[in-house]
Design an enzyme around this catalytic site. Sequence first.
Site, short mmCIF file in Angstrom:
data_model
loop_
_atom_site.label_atom_id
_atom_site.label_comp_id
_atom_site.label_asym_id
_atom_site.label_seq_id
_atom_site.Cartn_x
_atom_site.Cartn_y
_atom_site.Cartn_z
N HIS A 128 8.83 -0.32 -5.79
CA HIS A 128 7.72 -0.13 -4.85
C HIS A 128 6.38 -0.66 -5.34
O HIS A 128 5.34 -0.31 -4.78
CB HIS A 128 7.57 1.38 -4.53
N GLN A 164 10.92 4.12 -8.48
CA GLN A 164 10.19 4.10 -7.20
C GLN A 164 8.70 4.28 -7.46
O GLN A 164 7.90 4.15 -6.54
CB GLN A 164 10.67 5.23 -6.29
N ASN A 165 8.37 4.60 -8.70
CA ASN A 165 6.98 4.93 -9.02
C ASN A 165 6.14 3.68 -9.19
O ASN A 165 6.65 2.62 -9.54
CB ASN A 165 6.92 5.79 -10.28
N ASN A 189 16.46 17.59 -11.66
CA ASN A 189 15.42 17.95 -10.71
C ASN A 189 15.31 19.47 -10.73
O ASN A 189 16.33 20.14 -10.78
CB ASN A 189 15.82 17.46 -9.30
N CYS A 191 -10.39 -11.14 0.05
CA CYS A 191 -9.94 -12.14 -0.91
C CYS A 191 -10.61 -13.48 -0.54
O CYS A 191 -11.08 -13.65 0.60
CB CYS A 191 -8.41 -12.26 -0.78
N SER A 250 13.22 13.02 -4.44
CA SER A 250 13.71 13.86 -3.33
C SER A 250 14.82 13.14 -2.57
O SER A 250 15.50 13.70 -1.73
CB SER A 250 12.56 14.17 -2.35
N CYS A 252 -9.22 -15.94 0.27
CA CYS A 252 -8.45 -16.54 1.37
C CYS A 252 -8.90 -15.93 2.70
O CYS A 252 -8.41 -16.32 3.76
CB CYS A 252 -6.95 -16.31 1.16
N ASP A 287 3.12 3.87 -10.94
CA ASP A 287 2.10 4.27 -11.92
C ASP A 287 2.22 3.59 -13.28
O ASP A 287 1.37 3.78 -14.15
CB ASP A 287 2.14 5.81 -12.11
N ARG A 316 -6.13 7.85 -6.32
CA ARG A 316 -4.84 7.89 -7.02
C ARG A 316 -4.87 7.03 -8.27
O ARG A 316 -4.34 7.40 -9.33
CB ARG A 316 -3.71 7.47 -6.08
C1 BV8 Z 1 12.09 -1.08 3.81
C2 BV8 Z 1 4.68 2.94 -2.68
C3 BV8 Z 1 12.82 -2.77 5.35
C4 BV8 Z 1 3.42 3.23 -1.94
C5 BV8 Z 1 6.48 4.09 -1.48
C6 BV8 Z 1 16.81 2.90 6.18
C7 BV8 Z 1 16.88 1.70 5.49
C8 BV8 Z 1 15.70 1.02 5.16
C9 BV8 Z 1 14.44 1.56 5.49
C10 BV8 Z 1 14.39 2.75 6.16
C11 BV8 Z 1 15.56 3.42 6.50
N1 BV8 Z 1 15.18 4.56 7.14
C12 BV8 Z 1 13.84 4.63 7.18
C13 BV8 Z 1 13.33 3.54 6.63
C14 BV8 Z 1 11.91 3.25 6.53
C15 BV8 Z 1 11.28 3.78 5.24
C16 BV8 Z 1 11.76 5.14 4.82
O1 BV8 Z 1 12.61 5.26 3.93
N2 BV8 Z 1 11.21 6.18 5.40
C17 BV8 Z 1 11.60 7.53 5.01
C18 BV8 Z 1 10.36 8.37 4.71
C19 BV8 Z 1 12.48 8.10 6.09
N3 BV8 Z 1 11.52 2.83 4.17
C20 BV8 Z 1 10.70 1.76 4.08
O2 BV8 Z 1 9.83 1.51 4.89
C21 BV8 Z 1 10.94 0.83 2.89
N4 BV8 Z 1 10.96 -0.53 3.37
O3 BV8 Z 1 13.16 -0.55 3.75
O4 BV8 Z 1 11.88 -2.33 4.41
C22 BV8 Z 1 12.71 -1.87 6.59
C23 BV8 Z 1 11.46 -1.48 7.07
C24 BV8 Z 1 11.39 -0.67 8.21
C25 BV8 Z 1 12.56 -0.23 8.85
C26 BV8 Z 1 13.81 -0.61 8.34
C27 BV8 Z 1 13.89 -1.43 7.21
C28 BV8 Z 1 9.77 0.91 1.92
C29 BV8 Z 1 9.69 2.27 1.30
C30 BV8 Z 1 8.65 2.24 0.16
C31 BV8 Z 1 7.47 3.11 0.52
N5 BV8 Z 1 6.53 3.14 -0.60
N6 BV8 Z 1 5.61 4.05 -2.51
C32 BV8 Z 1 2.62 4.31 -2.61
O5 BV8 Z 1 3.04 4.88 -3.64
O6 BV8 Z 1 1.52 4.58 -2.07
S1 BV8 Z 1 7.55 5.37 -1.35
C33 BV8 Z 1 6.94 6.74 -2.14
O7 BV8 Z 1 7.94 7.73 -2.00
C34 BV8 Z 1 6.74 6.65 -3.63
O8 BV8 Z 1 7.16 5.43 -4.22
C35 BV8 Z 1 7.66 7.76 -4.14
O9 BV8 Z 1 8.03 7.59 -5.43
C36 BV8 Z 1 8.72 7.56 -3.16
C37 BV8 Z 1 9.90 8.35 -3.03
O10 BV8 Z 1 9.58 9.68 -3.13
P1 BV8 Z 1 9.96 10.45 -4.46
O11 BV8 Z 1 9.74 9.58 -5.62
O12 BV8 Z 1 11.33 11.00 -4.30
O13 BV8 Z 1 8.85 11.54 -4.48
P2 BV8 Z 1 8.86 12.92 -3.68
O14 BV8 Z 1 7.48 13.45 -3.76
O15 BV8 Z 1 9.52 12.75 -2.35
O16 BV8 Z 1 9.84 13.86 -4.52
C38 BV8 Z 1 9.51 14.22 -5.83
C39 BV8 Z 1 10.75 14.88 -6.42
O17 BV8 Z 1 10.47 15.22 -7.78
C40 BV8 Z 1 11.12 16.19 -5.72
O18 BV8 Z 1 12.53 16.21 -5.52
C41 BV8 Z 1 10.73 17.27 -6.74
O19 BV8 Z 1 11.59 18.39 -6.69
C42 BV8 Z 1 10.92 16.53 -8.03
N7 BV8 Z 1 10.14 17.02 -9.17
C43 BV8 Z 1 8.92 17.64 -9.15
N8 BV8 Z 1 8.56 17.91 -10.43
C44 BV8 Z 1 9.55 17.45 -11.25
C45 BV8 Z 1 10.55 16.88 -10.45
N9 BV8 Z 1 11.67 16.33 -10.95
C46 BV8 Z 1 11.81 16.35 -12.30
N10 BV8 Z 1 10.90 16.87 -13.14
C47 BV8 Z 1 9.76 17.43 -12.65
N11 BV8 Z 1 8.85 17.96 -13.49
#
Ligand code: BV8
Length: 251
Positions: free
Chosen positions: A126, A108-109, A219, A154, A195, A156, A111, A77
Site C-alpha cells: 500500500h 499493508q503498512n 492478533n 507538482c 483485521s 507538472c 509507515d 499521521r
Molecule cells: C484495489 C494505504 C483494484 C492508505 C490502505 C475485492 C477485490 C479487490 C478490491 C476490493 C474488493 N472488495 C473491495 C475492494 C475495494 C477495497 C477494499 O478492500 N475495501 C474494503 C474496505 C472492503 N480495496 C481497494 O480499493 C484496493 N485496491 O483492489 O484495486 C480495485 C479497486 C476497486 C474495486 C475493485 C478492485 C486498495 C486497498 C488499499 C487501501 N489503502 N492503506 C493509508 O494508509 O492511508 S488500506 C489500510 O487498511 C491500511 O494499509 C491498513 O494497514 C489496511 C488494512 O487494515 P489493517 O492493517 O488490517 O488494519 P486494521 O485497523 O483494519 O486492523 C488492525 C488489526 O490489528 C486488528 O485486527 C487488531 O485486532 C490488530 N491489533 C491491534 N493491536 C495489535 C494487533 N495485532 C497484533 N498486535 C497488536 N498489538
Amino acid sequence: MLPGQKGIKEVADWLTSASGSGGIAVLTGAGVSSESGIPTFRDKLTGLWEGYDPAKLASPQGFVANPALVWQWYDWRRGIVEAASPNPGHLALARLEQLSQHFTLITQNVDRLHHRAGSKNIIELHGNILNYSCFSKRHPASFVAPGLTEPPLCHCGSPLRPDVVWFGESLPAGAMSLATDAVLSSSVLMVVGTSGLVQPAASLPYIALEAGIKVVEINPVRTPISDQVDVFVEGPSGGVLPHMVSLVEER
Ligand code: BV8
C-alpha cells in the site's frame, strides 16, 4: 499448557524447519505498528479526526472533495510515523529473516517501520506515507516544504498527494503477484496484526490455506480467518513475536 503457549511452541517448530528449507512469508497489518503508538485503521482514531471515516479520507474521491482536509490528515499521521520507533515485534521479524534462508515480509503498512527495524525483503502493498506522488511521478519527502495546510502543485501542474494506495486504486504493478508467489513458495505464512478486511491483501491467507501451507495468525482479537488458520495465537505481536523467535533461536 495454555492453548496459546502450546501454539507458540508448535509454531516455533514449524518456523525452525521452514527457516532451513521451505521458506517463511509474513503478512502484516496496522496492528504490528500499534505498539509503536501508530493508530490502526479501525480502532477509534483519537483527537481531531474522531468521527471521520479513514476509508473516505484515504480515497481519490476524498482528496478531490477536500484536498486540504486529506492533506492535513496525512500530515498528522506522518508526524506520528516519524516520531515512532520500531517495536519488539518489528525487530523480532527482522531477526527471523536473518535466521531464514527464504523469507518475505509482505506489509499493508505505509509507515516504513519494518525497514527501520532492519527487515530487508519487504513487499509494500500500500505504498509509503513518507513520500509523495503526483499523477505522473514519485517525489521524495524532501520535495515538499513542511507545515503546508493544503497540497502544493507538482511542476507538472497536478496536486501532490501521499505516495500510498487509496481505496479504489490499484496496488503497485506486480506487488500482488510477487506477494502471491512468495506465499506459495513458503511452507509457513504468518498473518500478524491485520483485521483481514482490505482486499486484495486479505486474500493471501486463503491462497495459503488452499495450497496446504501452514497459516499462523497473531492478533489479540479474532478475525474472519481465525477459525480457519492452523494456529491462532491470541496476543499482541510485540509480545508474541519476540517469544516465538527466541524459541527458534534456542533450537
Ligand atoms: C484495489 C494505504 C483494484 C492508505 C490502505 C475485492 C477485490 C479487490 C478490491 C476490493 C474488493 N472488495 C473491495 C475492494 C475495494 C477495497 C477494499 O478492500 N475495501 C474494503 C474496505 C472492503 N480495496 C481497494 O480499493 C484496493 N485496491 O483492489 O484495486 C480495485 C479497486 C476497486 C474495486 C475493485 C478492485 C486498495 C486497498 C488499499 C487501501 N489503502 N492503506 C493509508 O494508509 O492511508 S488500506 C489500510 O487498511 C491500511 O494499509 C491498513 O494497514 C489496511 C488494512 O487494515 P489493517 O492493517 O488490517 O488494519 P486494521 O485497523 O483494519 O486492523 C488492525 C488489526 O490489528 C486488528 O485486527 C487488531 O485486532 C490488530 N491489533 C491491534 N493491536 C495489535 C494487533 N495485532 C497484533 N498486535 C497488536 N498489538
